[in-house]
Design an enzyme around this catalytic site. Structure first.
Site: not given
Ligand SMILES: [Zn+2]
Length: 151
Positions: A53, A55
């Site tokens: 992801h 992040e």
């Protein structure tokens, strides 16, 4: 809200780049002392990696660039509300402030779902600001999934 200096715009640009690569259009940037130290979109398809992801990618890149395990004092901007995995990583990394764009009622874990930062098992809670660039963040995702269904 603290001054955000167009950092969400940079995260949105990463989300658009992710879409162009056929990835889910979510983007993130990591900021320390007013400078972007890492930027990424989702990369799960490119790396055959469900943990890639946006992040997680900026936390990994930022930690590598700075040569440190934790990112105290760093702020993370992401276009969509983080999931449980990313909320945990943000907490472990000691991120100071989290800015996210659109809420994610289906997969979010900050203001929806498990509300990770509110749990007694969460030992570091960032300041959270939501709604930055929300309209564009949400429309990128809507357009992406609409295209998938029609394609
Ligand atoms: Zn996530």
């Amino acid at each position: 809200m603290p001054n955000t200096d167009g950092f969400m715009d940079a995260a949105l640009a990463e989300a658009r780049d992710a879409a162009a690569r056929g990835e889910v259009p979510i983007g993130a940037v990591l900021v320390l002392d007013g400078e972007i130290v890492a930027r990424s979109g989702n990369r799960t398809r490119a790396g055959n990696d469900v943990t890639a992801h946006a992040e997680i990618a900026v936390i990994r890149e930022g930690s590598a660039a700075l040569g440190q395990e934790r990112l105290a004092g760093a702020d993370l901007y992401v276009t969509l509300e983080p999931c449980t995995m990313c909320a945990a990583a943000i907490s472990f990394a000691r991120i100071r402030r989290l800015y996210y764009g659109a809420e994610d009622p289906k997969g979010g874990a900050v203001d929806n779902g498990v509300r990770f930062f509110s749990q007694p098992t969460c030992h570091h809670t960032p300041e959270v600001y939501s709604g930055l660039g929300e309209t564009e963040a949400a429309s990128l995702l809507t357009g992406f999934f609409k295209g998938k269904r029609e394609g």
